[in-house]
Design a protein around this motif. Structure first.
Motif, PDB file in Angstrom:
ATOM      1  N   LEU A 177     -11.799 -29.970 -35.366  1.00  0.00           N
ATOM      2  CA  LEU A 177     -11.621 -29.562 -34.185  1.00  0.00           C
ATOM      3  C   LEU A 177     -11.961 -30.570 -33.212  1.00  0.00           C
ATOM      4  O   LEU A 177     -11.069 -30.633 -31.942  1.00  0.00           O
ATOM      5  N   GLY A 178     -12.774 -31.458 -33.430  1.00  0.00           N
ATOM      6  CA  GLY A 178     -12.886 -32.803 -32.389  1.00  0.00           C
ATOM      7  C   GLY A 178     -11.525 -33.407 -32.362  1.00  0.00           C
ATOM      8  O   GLY A 178     -11.053 -33.882 -31.425  1.00  0.00           O
ATOM      9  N   ALA A 179     -10.750 -33.474 -33.640  1.00  0.00           N
ATOM     10  CA  ALA A 179      -9.491 -34.245 -33.570  1.00  0.00           C
ATOM     11  C   ALA A 179      -8.523 -33.607 -32.554  1.00  0.00           C
ATOM     12  O   ALA A 179      -7.686 -34.266 -32.070  1.00  0.00           O
ATOM     13  N   ALA A 180      -8.466 -32.088 -32.852  1.00  0.00           N
ATOM     14  CA  ALA A 180      -7.731 -31.352 -32.107  1.00  0.00           C
ATOM     15  C   ALA A 180      -7.916 -31.511 -30.668  1.00  0.00           C
ATOM     16  O   ALA A 180      -6.934 -31.530 -29.620  1.00  0.00           O
ATOM     17  N   ALA A 181      -9.201 -31.560 -30.195  1.00  0.00           N
ATOM     18  CA  ALA A 181      -9.475 -31.573 -28.785  1.00  0.00           C
ATOM     19  C   ALA A 181      -8.928 -33.038 -28.416  1.00  0.00           C
ATOM     20  O   ALA A 181      -8.434 -33.103 -27.057  1.00  0.00           O
ATOM     21  N   PHE A 182      -9.315 -34.143 -28.994  1.00  0.00           N
ATOM     22  CA  PHE A 182      -9.014 -35.491 -28.610  1.00  0.00           C
ATOM     23  C   PHE A 182      -7.322 -35.412 -28.386  1.00  0.00           C
ATOM     24  O   PHE A 182      -7.055 -35.948 -27.569  1.00  0.00           O
ATOM     25  N   PHE A 183      -6.701 -35.095 -29.509  1.00  0.00           N
ATOM     26  CA  PHE A 183      -5.279 -35.299 -29.250  1.00  0.00           C
ATOM     27  C   PHE A 183      -4.763 -34.415 -28.552  1.00  0.00           C
ATOM     28  O   PHE A 183      -3.537 -34.488 -27.706  1.00  0.00           O
ATOM     29  N   GLY A 184      -5.177 -33.293 -28.447  1.00  0.00           N
ATOM     30  CA  GLY A 184      -4.551 -32.370 -27.455  1.00  0.00           C
ATOM     31  C   GLY A 184      -4.862 -32.380 -25.945  1.00  0.00           C
ATOM     32  O   GLY A 184      -3.763 -32.350 -25.238  1.00  0.00           O
ATOM     33  N   ALA A 185      -5.828 -33.242 -25.713  1.00  0.00           N
ATOM     34  CA  ALA A 185      -6.145 -33.522 -24.340  1.00  0.00           C
ATOM     35  C   ALA A 185      -5.101 -34.928 -24.032  1.00  0.00           C
ATOM     36  O   ALA A 185      -4.830 -34.923 -22.947  1.00  0.00           O
ATOM     37  N   LEU A 186      -4.983 -35.603 -25.000  1.00  0.00           N
ATOM     38  CA  LEU A 186      -4.223 -36.840 -24.711  1.00  0.00           C
ATOM     39  C   LEU A 186      -2.635 -36.398 -24.622  1.00  0.00           C
ATOM     40  O   LEU A 186      -1.810 -36.907 -23.817  1.00  0.00           O
ATOM     41  N   ALA A 231      -9.488 -33.547 -18.735  1.00  0.00           N
ATOM     42  CA  ALA A 231      -8.832 -33.993 -19.904  1.00  0.00           C
ATOM     43  C   ALA A 231      -9.342 -35.144 -20.459  1.00  0.00           C
ATOM     44  O   ALA A 231      -9.695 -35.322 -21.553  1.00  0.00           O
ATOM     45  N   ALA A 232      -9.819 -36.040 -19.618  1.00  0.00           N
ATOM     46  CA  ALA A 232     -10.593 -37.208 -20.251  1.00  0.00           C
ATOM     47  C   ALA A 232     -11.793 -36.913 -20.869  1.00  0.00           C
ATOM     48  O   ALA A 232     -12.483 -37.510 -21.778  1.00  0.00           O
ATOM     49  N   ARG A 233     -12.789 -36.159 -20.264  1.00  0.00           N
ATOM     50  CA  ARG A 233     -14.068 -35.730 -20.537  1.00  0.00           C
ATOM     51  C   ARG A 233     -13.621 -34.969 -21.888  1.00  0.00           C
ATOM     52  O   ARG A 233     -14.789 -35.025 -22.948  1.00  0.00           O
ATOM     53  N   THR A 234     -12.592 -34.126 -22.143  1.00  0.00           N
ATOM     54  CA  THR A 234     -12.528 -33.460 -23.402  1.00  0.00           C
ATOM     55  C   THR A 234     -12.164 -34.381 -24.469  1.00  0.00           C
ATOM     56  O   THR A 234     -12.588 -34.111 -25.487  1.00  0.00           O
ATOM     57  N   ALA A 235     -11.246 -35.306 -24.186  1.00  0.00           N
ATOM     58  CA  ALA A 235     -10.842 -36.367 -25.119  1.00  0.00           C
ATOM     59  C   ALA A 235     -11.924 -37.254 -25.494  1.00  0.00           C
ATOM     60  O   ALA A 235     -12.187 -37.691 -26.824  1.00  0.00           O
ATOM     61  N   SER A 236     -13.077 -37.632 -24.559  1.00  0.00           N
ATOM     62  CA  SER A 236     -14.017 -38.366 -24.764  1.00  0.00           C
ATOM     63  C   SER A 236     -14.907 -37.507 -25.958  1.00  0.00           C
ATOM     64  O   SER A 236     -15.264 -38.197 -26.837  1.00  0.00           O
ATOM     65  N   LEU A 237     -15.274 -36.400 -25.555  1.00  0.00           N
ATOM     66  CA  LEU A 237     -16.116 -35.562 -26.345  1.00  0.00           C
ATOM     67  C   LEU A 237     -15.263 -35.448 -27.847  1.00  0.00           C
ATOM     68  O   LEU A 237     -16.114 -35.381 -28.781  1.00  0.00           O
TER      69      LEU A 237
END
Length: 240
Positions: free
Chosen positions: A140-149, A98-104
């Motif tokens: 998509l990056g925003a979705a990955a960031f907030f989704g992982a958080l 989850a942290a790596r997904t949010a980081s990317l």
């Protein structure tokens, strides 16, 4: 021999304490950065008379670009370095993943800008991808960031037995923060597909900016709680 054993135990305890403190510092840094960015944009807009931007991402095309990119890159570094608890056997939702997904996701938001409101020279990513595709990648990056958080709040932070009133109170805060993130992102999604007439009426209210701010503050609160920086608040919410 007993002294040697005690020294070894003391060294191990100090190492464990240093590791715990390291985790707490990273969690607090992530939380503080979450508070910093929207607060800085609001202060800049009010103090310098520029007003609230249409979205947090729109700050890329403002004098606050360095703050926007720098804060997201710092968050990406902290999230990438955060390992959390080791995944259990067969577990595919882990702190590390989850942290790596949010980081990317954070890095993508920073380096692949959204569509500009006016005609501007393209950045490297926009020149390579084109403005429409770059904007899609940005979201998509925003979705990955907030989704992982949100996954941290709703799945990872609430793991473990609620053996104390403080843990139960913390879990309530995590879940509230997680659903706030999910709800904010869903509302932004609805706004993006709303009829043009509806979007035009809402533009002066800056709904996307405030929804992004709400989601960002929610993730910041969850990480500060996890980093024990809001322990008095947690204790106050714990049933007596």
């Amino acid at each position: 021999m007993a002294n040697v054993i005690r020294d070894q135990q003391g060294a191990q305890q100090r190492a464990d304490n240093d590791l715990v403190l390291s985790f707490l510092r990273v969690r607090r840094a992530i939380g503080l950065l979450g508070f910093f960015l929207p607060a800085a944009l609001i202060v800049w807009g009010i103090v310098f008379g520029h007003g609230i931007l249409p979205s947090i991402s729109a700050s890329y095309y403002s004098p606050m670009r360095e703050i926007f990119v720098g804060t997201l890159c710092a968050n990406a570094v902290f999230l990438w370095s955060y390992e959390g608890y080791r995944p259990r056997t067969g577990e595919w939702i882990s702190d590390l993943a989850a942290a790596r997904t949010a980081s990317l996701g954070a890095l993508t938001i920073a380096l692949v800008p959204t569509l500009p409101g006016t005609e501007v020279p393209c950045t490297l990513s926009q020149c390579v991808l084109g403005f429409p595709l770059a904007s899609t990648v940005h979201w998509l990056g925003a979705a990955a960031f907030f989704g992982a958080l949100a996954v941290f709040c709703l799945v990872l932070f609430v793991r473990g037995s609620e053996g104390s009133t403080e843990k139960a109170a913390s879990n309530r805060i995590y879940r509230a923060c997680g659903w706030t993130i999910v709800g904010s992102m869903a509302a932004i999604g609805l706004l993006m597909v709303a009829p043009d007439a509806v979007q035009a009426r809402l533009v002066p209210l800056r709904p996307v900016f405030w929804l992004e701010t709400l989601a960002t503050v929610a993730f910041a609160v969850s990480w500060l709680v996890k980093g024990d920086a809001l322990r008095p608040v947690v204790r106050a919410m714990a049933p007596q």
